[in-house]
Motif scaffolding. Structure first.
Motif, short mmCIF file in Angstrom:
data_model
loop_
_atom_site.label_atom_id
_atom_site.label_comp_id
_atom_site.label_asym_id
_atom_site.label_seq_id
_atom_site.Cartn_x
_atom_site.Cartn_y
_atom_site.Cartn_z
N ALA A 1 -5.21 -0.71 -14.06
CA ALA A 1 -5.53 0.58 -13.47
C ALA A 1 -6.03 0.42 -12.04
CB ALA A 1 -6.57 1.31 -14.32
N GLU A 2 -5.80 1.44 -11.23
CA GLU A 2 -6.37 1.48 -9.88
C GLU A 2 -7.88 1.58 -10.03
OE1 GLU A 2 -4.46 1.69 -6.86
OE2 GLU A 2 -2.84 1.12 -8.18
N ARG A 3 -8.61 1.30 -8.91
CA ARG A 3 -10.08 1.37 -8.94
C ARG A 3 -10.51 2.73 -9.50
NH1 ARG A 3 -12.07 0.05 -3.18
NH2 ARG A 3 -9.82 -0.04 -2.98
N ASN B 1 0.82 -1.21 0.00
CA ASN B 1 0.00 0.00 0.00
C ASN B 1 0.86 1.27 0.00
OD1 ASN B 1 -1.77 2.08 0.65
ND2 ASN B 1 -3.03 0.79 1.95
N LYS B 2 1.13 1.76 -1.22
CA LYS B 2 2.02 2.93 -1.32
C LYS B 2 1.42 4.19 -0.71
CE LYS B 2 -0.17 1.86 -5.22
NZ LYS B 2 -0.35 0.63 -5.93
N GLU B 3 0.08 4.27 -0.71
CA GLU B 3 -0.55 5.45 -0.12
C GLU B 3 -0.23 5.54 1.37
OE1 GLU B 3 -4.68 5.84 -1.17
OE2 GLU B 3 -5.04 7.32 0.42
N ARG C 1 3.31 8.99 -5.00
CA ARG C 1 3.53 8.25 -3.74
C ARG C 1 4.78 7.39 -3.84
NH1 ARG C 1 -2.80 7.04 -4.00
NH2 ARG C 1 -3.49 8.85 -2.82
N LYS C 2 4.97 6.78 -5.02
CA LYS C 2 6.12 5.88 -5.17
C LYS C 2 7.45 6.64 -5.18
CE LYS C 2 3.39 2.34 -7.55
NZ LYS C 2 2.87 1.91 -8.84
N ILE C 3 7.48 7.82 -5.81
CA ILE C 3 8.75 8.56 -5.82
C ILE C 3 9.01 9.15 -4.44
CG2 ILE C 3 7.97 10.85 -6.66
CD1 ILE C 3 11.19 9.05 -7.75
N ASN D 1 4.59 3.63 -12.88
CA ASN D 1 3.17 3.30 -12.99
C ASN D 1 2.91 2.54 -14.28
OD1 ASN D 1 0.26 4.26 -14.06
ND2 ASN D 1 0.25 4.05 -11.84
N GLY D 2 2.49 1.29 -14.13
CA GLY D 2 2.29 0.42 -15.28
C GLY D 2 1.16 0.89 -16.18
N THR D 3 0.09 1.38 -15.56
CA THR D 3 -1.09 1.79 -16.33
C THR D 3 -0.74 2.93 -17.29
OG1 THR D 3 -2.46 1.18 -14.48
CG2 THR D 3 -3.46 2.64 -16.12
N THR D 4 -0.09 3.96 -16.77
CA THR D 4 0.23 5.10 -17.64
C THR D 4 1.27 4.71 -18.68
OG1 THR D 4 1.64 5.86 -15.84
CG2 THR D 4 -0.41 7.04 -16.17
N1 HSE Z 1 -2.06 0.94 -10.79
C1 HSE Z 1 -0.70 0.68 -10.48
C2 HSE Z 1 0.10 0.69 -11.77
C3 HSE Z 1 -0.58 -0.64 -9.80
O1 HSE Z 1 -0.52 0.79 -12.83
O2 HSE Z 1 1.31 0.66 -11.76
C4 HSE Z 1 0.70 -0.88 -9.13
O3 HSE Z 1 0.98 0.05 -8.14
#
Ligand code: HSE
Length: 397
Positions: free
Chosen positions: A184-186, A99-101, A199-201, A154-157
């Protein structure tokens, strides 16, 4: 036997149960003891799941059970994940999380509680999904003075941008596909507006520099404004557009930002496509190091969660003496991102009336409805002072 509890039976929670079960034999050989999932906490019931009999709805069942030694918080969101993690640590249980948040927001508090209670709080899965980044940067690179971290986090972007670059799909089509594939996240705004990368950086800044840049001090911009025109201009310049999280130390201060960036093809981050993530770290002894792999998805993320469980389980009978505690950087220790020099890609709806020569601008596109340049190394503040028209700005890496 070591008992563990899983908080949250969503994508990562069910993946974690799956990995612990499927790889049970090799995990028990590595740990020297069997790892048993005693409880799974969720609001829902899962009558058709092989784990149906483990489901509980009340966190106190877990907190008050002294047999549970490790909790995996895989719920997402800040609350009640923070409260549950904090209660578990205070009850003498180690906690692992993806949970990165929570880590980016409450990492300093949770690490302190873990240290006070002689337990561990590990979060390898919170950055880069299945890619080992937290442990390698925090442990294997400690001989280095780390000066800079740049990451596609971020994999989604990255999937969306890859579809825009390679398939010329528009943003909405590519986003819908990413959601269908479960990347994607919810709420996709956490991905596309750069919040997840922020959050990750922030977490990586703490690992690299020892102090956390609070997420609200990370200047963050997502990819909604990236057009197919920008993608084409970037290619013309010899670069690919990536959403980059950047943390850098300049003159004793730390600067962190998230923004769409023209990554030149000579930079290894430019070739990272689809859902893959990459983290490029520069240390004064080792030079550049890159971590690459699957940054999202059920089993890749579970892989990192279970590795943290294994690490804690392996050393469960040893005294804990390595727990890191983070402080937050104060405003005086942070360099605002608009003071951080870089080359800039600037795009205007029409050729600006004034001269951009003071920025050392190189013209990339000169069409009646679009004019794009790449500047020399300047700050965004310099650009803002020089340019009065509305423009799109992206860093160049
Ligand atoms: N939604 C995030 C991503 C999942 O696309 O990278 C992993 O944190």
């Amino acid at each position: 036997m070591i008992n563990v509890a899983i908080f949250g039976f969503g994508v990562v929670g069910s993946g974690t149960a799956e990995v612990l079960t499927q790889n049970a034999k090799l995990i028990s050989e590595r740990v020297g003891e069997e790892i048993n999932i005693k409880y799974i906490l969720d609001l829902r019931d899962f009558p058709d799941s092989p784990f149906a009999d483990k489901i509980v709805h009340d966190v106190n069942v877990i907190i008050n059970d002294p047999e549970v030694k490790i909790c995996a918080e895989l719920m997402g969101g800040s609350h009640p994940a923070f409260e549950f993690s904090s209660a578990a640590l205070k009850a003498g249980k180690s906690v692992v999380t993806s949970n990165k948040e929570v880590v980016a927001t409450f990492g300093p508090e949770l690490l302190k509680i873990a240290a006070e209670n002689n337990v561990r709080y590990l979060f390898e899965a919170s950055v880069g999904g299945g890619i080992p980044v937290i442990h390698p940067i925090g442990n294997c690179l400690t001989a280095n003075d780390i000066t800079e971290v740049n990451g596609i986090l971020n994999g989604t972007t990255n999937y969306i941008l890859t579809q825009m670059i390679n398939e010329h799909k528009d943003f909405d089509t590519a986003l819908a596909e990413a959601q269908e594939k479960g990347y994607a996240e919810r709420d996709p705004s956490a991905d596309v507006d750069g919040i997840d990368t922020c959050r990750k950086i922030a977490i990586l800044s703490a690992i690299a520099f020892g102090k956390l840049v609070p997420p609200d001090k990370v200047k963050t911009e997502g990819i909604r404004g990236v057009t197919l025109r920008d993608v084409a201009n970037a290619e013309k310049f010899g670069a690919s557009i990536k959403l980059i999280g950047k943390a850098v130390r300049v003159d004793g201060k730390v600067s962190a930002c998230v923004c769409p960036t023209l990554v030149r093809h000579s930079n290894p981050l430019s070739s990272i496509s689809d859902v893959y993530n990459g983290v490029l770290v520069n240390g004064n002894a080792i030079g550049d190091v890159m971590f690459y792999g699957r940054g999202a998805g059920k089993l890749p993320t579970a892989s990192a969660v279970v590795s943290d469980i294994i690490e804690i389980a392996t050393y469960l009978s040893h005294p804990v003496h390595t727990t890191q505690v983070w402080e937050r950087l104060t405003d005086d220790e942070i360099l605002p991102a608009d003071r951080l020099k870089s080359r800039w890609y600037l795009r205007f709806d029409k050729k600006p009336s004034h001269c951009l020569a003071s920025l050392g601008a190189e013209v990339i596109e000169d069409a009646p409805d679009s004019y794009a340049v790449v500047t020399d190394e300047v700050t965004l503040l310099d650009v803002g002072i020089t340019v009065s028209e509305k423009f799109v700005a992206m860093r160049v890496l």
